[in-house]
Motif scaffolding. Structure first.
Motif, PDB file in Angstrom:
ATOM      1  N   GLN A  80       5.464  -7.946   3.475  1.00 30.27           N
ATOM      2  CA  GLN A  80       5.316  -6.550   3.054  1.00 30.27           C
ATOM      3  C   GLN A  80       4.357  -5.799   3.983  1.00 30.27           C
ATOM      4  OE1 GLN A  80       5.876  -5.793  -1.428  1.00 30.27           O
ATOM      5  NE2 GLN A  80       4.447  -7.487  -1.319  1.00 30.27           N
ATOM      6  N   ASP A  99       6.456  -0.620   2.539  1.00 26.06           N
ATOM      7  CA  ASP A  99       6.439  -0.881   1.097  1.00 26.06           C
ATOM      8  C   ASP A  99       5.384  -0.052   0.373  1.00 26.06           C
ATOM      9  OD1 ASP A  99       8.208  -3.531   0.901  1.00 26.06           O
ATOM     10  OD2 ASP A  99       6.962  -3.666   2.691  1.00 26.06           O
ATOM     11  N   TYR A 100       4.270   0.190   1.074  1.00 32.89           N
ATOM     12  CA  TYR A 100       3.129   0.876   0.448  1.00 32.89           C
ATOM     13  C   TYR A 100       2.535   1.866   1.435  1.00 32.89           C
ATOM     14  CZ  TYR A 100       3.372  -3.265  -2.536  1.00 32.89           C
ATOM     15  OH  TYR A 100       3.800  -4.261  -3.367  1.00 32.89           O
ATOM     16  N   LYS A 150       9.601   3.012   1.247  1.00 34.76           N
ATOM     17  CA  LYS A 150      10.829   2.335   0.819  1.00 34.76           C
ATOM     18  C   LYS A 150      11.260   2.806  -0.564  1.00 34.76           C
ATOM     19  CE  LYS A 150      10.843  -1.964   3.307  1.00 34.76           C
ATOM     20  NZ  LYS A 150      10.513  -3.381   3.357  1.00 34.76           N
ATOM     21  N   GLY A 190       9.147   2.190  -3.647  1.00 44.19           N
ATOM     22  CA  GLY A 190       7.835   1.934  -3.062  1.00 44.19           C
ATOM     23  C   GLY A 190       6.729   2.672  -3.804  1.00 44.19           C
TER      24      GLY A 190
END
Lengths: 345, 345
Positions: A160, A227-228, A247, A250
């Motif tokens: 990630q 992702d973050y 994402k 996300g």
């Protein structure tokens, strides 16, 4: 019988008719009563303070009608001098660090009261300024990553990525380290040679320039999205890029206020989660979860002593007086600060 | 050799020069090729469909240039007729229910293709319309509560409250039940006698009128704020109330788009988390997490058969043709729907 009250030195903001709230010269040396610990409070003898944007924000809100100077500074290291009758976590002589509660008198003084639930034992293997640099930013980064983004400090799905917008500031510098500790690939932004070198030193895997298109730069590396996202600067300017780079499903967390309305609908097709992180929410609302800041600072302290985290101290000044604090505020207001500025008492 | 293609009945949207996209009369009966299952697809013989706001939204987006009518409807119950070569979760004869993927041809037809990862086995103890009423709204409510609000279906801290804004619609009706199952105290809003009676039947502990001040009504009961908010209607109109009523560090999830910019900064002092939930995100982006919709529908099916959840069916029409579908669309567009409308084939 006359009781003589003990006095102490402090630096505070005093606004008078000839001063705008915007000038650092409002910070003045003065004498005030030394406070007394009751209830859950510790009385801490301040050894060093760290200067943060919140100090500037509160300084600018002080009104002319305040009867005496307001003491700023909510990020400190010191020694417990005495404790209130309900205190169970600390005893006199303990070396502690904390951010505290910004509605109360701050740390820019010889002594300060702070609720024990917001305090941790200071790391033992760091110098005084190295340790004083950490509490506020470490708490903010920890809560952003491990409470708001719901990451685990240790066990996350592999592979990630997190994008940290403005990696070189105080929160960014420790957030990079915490995200690496959590096993994430860390993309941090920086725009100047010295900030790029700094975020690399903090552990960033990839550095993007936030003065240029972030999607273009990321995609040039072959990666489409992340992702973050941890937003630490100019949420207005980066909002569209954040919506583009996150994402589906996300999570985004931000610590900086928006200046203009944000198009929240941009996050809808991807069912994105957006969280605000403000480290003072728990103390402001006196939540039962205040105790988590004690627990988090104890963990941060251990991780610093174990060498898993490193101090983000960049510059240490002294002594703690109005002149030096004015200089530190000026540096914070330049918006070019790298890492942390500490003032030793 | 000539291969004769098999045809089937369907209802679709056809926009011509004399028709606005806004009229239900665009829905027409027509014949089209019966599709063939390949890969992960199931070919399902449709027994009943449920009508949702997304049908109206997609109907209004159909352009005049479409060569043939577009089949709407993404919420169905049927029997697996045949399977693609990669299918492992189902076999011909299985009775299934699902919402599917809104970019593909819909369920308003004799047969439909759907990816097995979006499909669950239908409950066995419910009637056909009772079961057909559930997939889309149950998936939405499940993802909103258990993915976006991060609640657990079973084990939550006791004493927590959720406010569900518009409890009587399709999602609200099942969300009330799921939140009760999760151990929460449920406050649902409704404004008419018949919607109030319905949300009470669904299990709401307290009913507020969303045409009046929600904070005033809640505080009149002695409660100051709520841990969670599920917004199912008019996010613009309720935004300030949501910001006022949510607890510090609380969580808000919404399924309805904003029409105007929302002041996201209102959520900052409390460090609130805001999440969008759109059930079609997983299929739209073809995420690996598509399989979670299979898993969730299997759980929903069991909970319905166990009598822990109850169908939110309000009205069942038949047969599935253009005239009946026009009537159902009109009902959805009235914005006064209670529970779910199903059309049996």
């Amino acid at each position: 019988m006359t009781i003589l009250k003990e006095m102490m030195n402090a630096v505070g903001v005093q606004v008078n008719s000839s001063n705008s709230v915007d000038v650092q010269q409002n910070l003045v040396d003065f004498q005030t009563e030394k406070p007394v610990a009751t209830g859950h409070d510790l009385l801490v003898k301040i050894m060093a303070v760290s200067v943060n944007p919140i100090d500037v924000a509160v300084r600018k809100q002080v009104s002319k009608s305040s009867p005496q100077p307001k003491i700023l500074g909510w990020d400190a290291l010191g020694t417990v001098e005495s404790v209130g009758s309900d205190v169970s976590l600390f005893q006199p002589g303990d070396r502690v660090f904390y951010a505290g509660d910004y509605r109360r008198a701050g740390s820019d003084a010889a002594y300060q009261l702070v609720d024990e639930r917001l305090v941790g034992h200071a790391p033992q293997k760091l110098t005084v300024p190295q340790a004083a640099a950490m509490p506020l930013t470490a708490l903010t980064a920890w809560e952003a990553l491990f409470e708001k983004l719901a990451l685990s400090p240790k066990n996350n799905e592999p592979g990630q990525t997190i994008l940290i917008i403005n990696g070189a500031g105080g929160v960014g510098s420790i957030a990079i380290q915490l995200a690496k500790m959590a096993g994430l690939r860390v993309i941090a932004t920086a725009s100047r040679p010295e900030t790029k070198a700094w975020v690399k030193k903090m552990g960033a895997d990839l550095i993007l320039n936030h003065r240029q298109s972030l999607p273009q730069q990321l995609r040039a590396t072959g990666q489409q999205d992340v992702d973050y996202i941890l937003g630490l600067n100019d949420i207005d300017g980066h909002w569209k890029e954040m919506a583009e780079l996150i994402k589906p499903n996300g999570r985004i967390v931000s610590i900086t206020d928006n200046q203009h309305p944000l198009d929240l609908g941009l996050l809808k097709p991807k069912s994105v989660t957006f969280a605000w992180e403000w480290m003072y929410t728990k103390s402001f609302y006196q939540l039962p979860t205040m105790i988590t800041q004690h627990n988090t600072l104890e963990k941060i302290s251990q991780l610093l002593d174990q060498g898993i985290l490193h101090s983000t101290l960049r510059q240490s000044l002294e002594p703690l007086n109005a002149k030096v604090l004015q200089q530190a505020h000026k540096m914070i207001e330049s918006n070019h600060t790298i890492g942390k500025i500490v003032i030793c008492n």
